[in-house]
Scaffold this motif. Sequence first.
Motif, PDB file in Angstrom:
ATOM      1  N   ASP A  12       0.944  -1.091   0.262  1.00 31.77           N
ATOM      2  CA  ASP A  12       0.110   0.133   0.123  1.00 31.77           C
ATOM      3  C   ASP A  12       0.807   1.261  -0.101  1.00 31.77           C
ATOM      4  N   ARG A  13       1.340   1.542  -1.206  1.00 29.71           N
ATOM      5  CA  ARG A  13       2.523   2.920  -1.186  1.00 29.71           C
ATOM      6  C   ARG A  13       1.590   4.032  -0.738  1.00 29.71           C
ATOM      7  N   LEU A  14       0.453   4.415  -0.840  1.00 30.45           N
ATOM      8  CA  LEU A  14      -0.117   5.789  -0.243  1.00 30.45           C
ATOM      9  C   LEU A  14      -0.035   5.614   1.310  1.00 30.45           C
ATOM     10  N   ALA A  15      -0.618   4.403   1.668  1.00 28.15           N
ATOM     11  CA  ALA A  15      -0.534   4.272   3.374  1.00 28.15           C
ATOM     12  C   ALA A  15       0.805   4.472   3.819  1.00 28.15           C
ATOM     13  N   MET A  16       1.739   3.927   3.023  1.00 23.06           N
ATOM     14  CA  MET A  16       3.305   3.757   3.483  1.00 23.06           C
ATOM     15  C   MET A  16       3.796   5.377   3.485  1.00 23.06           C
ATOM     16  N   ARG A  18       2.099   8.128   3.589  1.00 22.24           N
ATOM     17  CA  ARG A  18       1.572   8.843   4.746  1.00 22.24           C
ATOM     18  C   ARG A  18       2.065   8.517   6.224  1.00 22.24           C
ATOM     19  N   ARG A  19       2.264   7.260   6.306  1.00 20.51           N
ATOM     20  CA  ARG A  19       2.992   6.764   7.447  1.00 20.51           C
ATOM     21  C   ARG A  19       4.513   7.285   7.881  1.00 20.51           C
ATOM     22  N   GLY A  20       5.096   7.349   6.547  1.00 15.11           N
ATOM     23  CA  GLY A  20       6.623   7.787   6.635  1.00 15.11           C
ATOM     24  C   GLY A  20       6.586   9.354   6.717  1.00 15.11           C
ATOM     25  N   ALA A  21       5.752   9.931   6.262  1.00 11.48           N
ATOM     26  CA  ALA A  21       5.705  11.673   6.540  1.00 11.48           C
ATOM     27  C   ALA A  21       5.108  11.726   7.978  1.00 11.48           C
ATOM     28  N   ASP A  22       4.355  11.169   8.382  1.00  8.94           N
ATOM     29  CA  ASP A  22       3.746  11.372   9.931  1.00  8.94           C
ATOM     30  C   ASP A  22       4.819  10.799  11.220  1.00  8.94           C
ATOM     31  N   GLU A  23       5.295   9.746  10.888  1.00  6.93           N
ATOM     32  CA  GLU A  23       6.492   9.277  11.838  1.00  6.93           C
ATOM     33  C   GLU A  23       8.045   9.553  11.485  1.00  6.93           C
ATOM     34  N   CYS A  24       8.357   9.946  10.522  1.00  2.05           N
ATOM     35  CA  CYS A  24       9.637  10.189   9.954  1.00  2.05           C
ATOM     36  C   CYS A  24      10.012  11.675   9.651  1.00  2.05           C
ATOM     37  N   GLY A  25       8.920  12.449   9.375  1.00  2.13           N
ATOM     38  CA  GLY A  25       9.355  13.876   9.110  1.00  2.13           C
ATOM     39  C   GLY A  25       9.513  14.074   7.739  1.00  2.13           C
ATOM     40  N   VAL A  27      12.039  14.294   5.432  1.00  2.36           N
ATOM     41  CA  VAL A  27      12.751  13.450   4.624  1.00  2.36           C
ATOM     42  C   VAL A  27      12.907  11.694   5.011  1.00  2.36           C
ATOM     43  N   TRP A  28      12.670  10.821   4.708  1.00  4.06           N
ATOM     44  CA  TRP A  28      12.923   9.401   5.243  1.00  4.06           C
ATOM     45  C   TRP A  28      13.414   8.378   4.552  1.00  4.06           C
ATOM     46  N   GLN A  29      13.934   7.613   4.640  1.00  4.25           N
ATOM     47  CA  GLN A  29      14.803   6.572   4.082  1.00  4.25           C
ATOM     48  C   GLN A  29      13.813   5.119   3.842  1.00  4.25           C
ATOM     49  N   LEU A  30      13.693   4.851   2.658  1.00  7.87           N
ATOM     50  CA  LEU A  30      12.651   3.932   2.721  1.00  7.87           C
ATOM     51  C   LEU A  30      13.693   2.475   2.699  1.00  7.87           C
ATOM     52  N   GLU A  31      14.718   2.634   1.989  1.00  6.99           N
ATOM     53  CA  GLU A  31      15.769   1.199   2.056  1.00  6.99           C
ATOM     54  C   GLU A  31      17.082   2.117   1.667  1.00  6.99           C
ATOM     55  N   TYR A 327       2.005  13.938  -3.074  1.00  6.91           N
ATOM     56  CA  TYR A 327       0.761  13.463  -2.326  1.00  6.91           C
ATOM     57  C   TYR A 327       0.693  13.966  -0.739  1.00  6.91           C
ATOM     58  N   THR A 328       1.938  13.694  -0.353  1.00  9.02           N
ATOM     59  CA  THR A 328       1.899  14.054   1.099  1.00  9.02           C
ATOM     60  C   THR A 328       2.331  15.511   1.319  1.00  9.02           C
ATOM     61  N   ALA A 329       2.996  15.952   0.381  1.00  8.79           N
ATOM     62  CA  ALA A 329       3.502  17.563   0.801  1.00  8.79           C
ATOM     63  C   ALA A 329       2.331  18.430   0.607  1.00  8.79           C
ATOM     64  N   GLN A 330       1.116  18.003  -0.242  1.00 10.24           N
ATOM     65  CA  GLN A 330       0.044  18.755  -0.334  1.00 10.24           C
ATOM     66  C   GLN A 330      -0.956  18.408   0.689  1.00 10.24           C
ATOM     67  N   ARG A 331      -0.670  17.599   1.574  1.00 16.73           N
ATOM     68  CA  ARG A 331      -1.587  17.238   2.667  1.00 16.73           C
ATOM     69  C   ARG A 331      -0.907  17.407   3.822  1.00 16.73           C
TER      70      ARG A 331
END
Length: 433
Positions: A12-16, A18-25, A27-31, A327-331
Motif C-alpha cells: 500500500d504505497r499511499l498508506a506507507m 503517509r506513515r513515513g511523513a507522519d512518523e519520520c518527518g 525526509v525519510w529512508q525507505l531502504e 501527495y504528502t507534501a500537499q496534505r
Amino acid sequence: MPGGGFAAWSRDRLAMARRGADECGDVWQLEPGVYVTATAGPCEEVLRRSQDFRKAPSPLFPPLKWPSGATTPEQRAHAHAARMRGLRPQAVAARIGEMAPTTARFADQWPMGRDVEILPLVRPTLAEIGVHYLFSEDTPALLPFAPQLFLAREALARPSRWVWPRWIPTPARRFRTRQQIAFTDALRPIVRRRRSSGRLGDDVLGHMLRPSPRYGLLPEEAILDTLPGITVATFEAPTRAAGWILLHLARHPEAAARVAAEAAVLPANPAATTSTHLDSLRYTQALVREVLRLHPPSWLLTRRTPRRTQLDDYTIDAGSTVLVCPYTAQRDPREHSEPDEFQPERWLDDSDSDPPAKPGVFLSFGTGPHGCEGAALAMAMLTLLTAQTARRYHLSEPPGPEPGYQVTTFEGLATAGLRLRATSRDRERSCFE
C-alpha cells in the motif's frame, strides 16, 4: 522506519507514504539508497536542484535510430524549447475556442440512466483535444495513433517481477517501437509538406518548424523524436485527473451545483468560448486545483543523484534514488488547514472562511526546470470538461457499500474502473416544479 522496506511499500504505497511523513518527518529512508521527500520544503528543493537530483531519461519513447545518426542531447533540448513556445499560457489562452466544442460534445454524449465506466469515455475526448492542440488541421491523420501510443505506455508501465536492462527487446518494448515508428511514419510527410509549402501552422508543430534565432532550424529527426511522448502526455495524466474530478462532482453535489451555476455564462456555441470565459470560471478552476491537490495524478516523482550531496539531515551517496511525494507534501497541515478535507474555497481570494484560507504548496505539476510543460493546457482542458459536465448533469456513484473503482498508484494516481451515473439537471428541475 520500523516495518518499512519495499515489501510494505508494495502492499500500500499511499498508506506507507503517509506513515513515513507522519512518523519520520520531512525526509525519510525507505531502504538503503532510497529516500522519500515528504513535505513541501525538501520536495521543492529536490525539484529545483536539477544538477544534484536529476530526472531520469524517460524510457517511454527513446530516440529512434536514424540513417543520419541519432539526435544529440543538444538537439533534443532545442526541440523541447521549441515545443514549450507552443505550450505557454498565452498560446493556450488563444486557442480555448478550439477545445471547448470537444468538451461540450463529451458532455452531450454521456449515456444517461445507467452506470457508465467513465475513463474510457474521457480518454478519447482529451486525446482529441491534445492531438488537435499539437497538430491542428492534421489531427485526422494522427489521432488514430493516439490509442496505440497509449497502449504502448500502458504495456511498459505494468508491474513486473523483473527489471530488464533497457537493451533487451521485451515484447512490450517491441510493441512500443512499432507504434512509435508507425506514428513517426505518419508524421514525417506532414512535416515535409508544411516546410515545403511554407504554411507552418500556429500549433505546437508549427512552433517547432519555425527557425530559432539561437539554434536555427531543427533537424527533422529531432522533431519526430520528441512528439510521440508529448502526444501521450497531453491526455494520459489529464485523464487520471478527470476521473478524480468527476468523482468529486458526484460526492459533493453542492460544489457541483456551484460549478453548474458558474458555467451557465458559457456561450451557447462552444466555439465562441474565449480565455475571458475561462477566467470567469473561478470556482471551477479552484475545484480542479483542489482535486489535484488531494489526488495529484503524478503523485510520486523519481530523481537520481549523480554525485554525493546533502539533503536535510542526510548525506546522500551518488547513485541513490530520491522519491519526491507531492501527495504528502500537499496534505501537510503546516501548508493547508484541514489538509484532508475537500475545500475548493481555499484557492479563492474571497474565501468564505474567516480568516480567509491561505493557499499552501501546490506541486501537482511539479516545479523547477522539469515542471510540467503542459500545465496550462491541462488546466484549460480539465476546467472546460468540468464546467460542461456539471452544467448538464448531476453525477452519482453506484449504490453499495464498496467504492465503484480501484485506486491504482503504480504509474500514477488513478480511479481504475470508476463508474458514474448522469442525471440531467434540466430533468431534476422539472421534477420539483
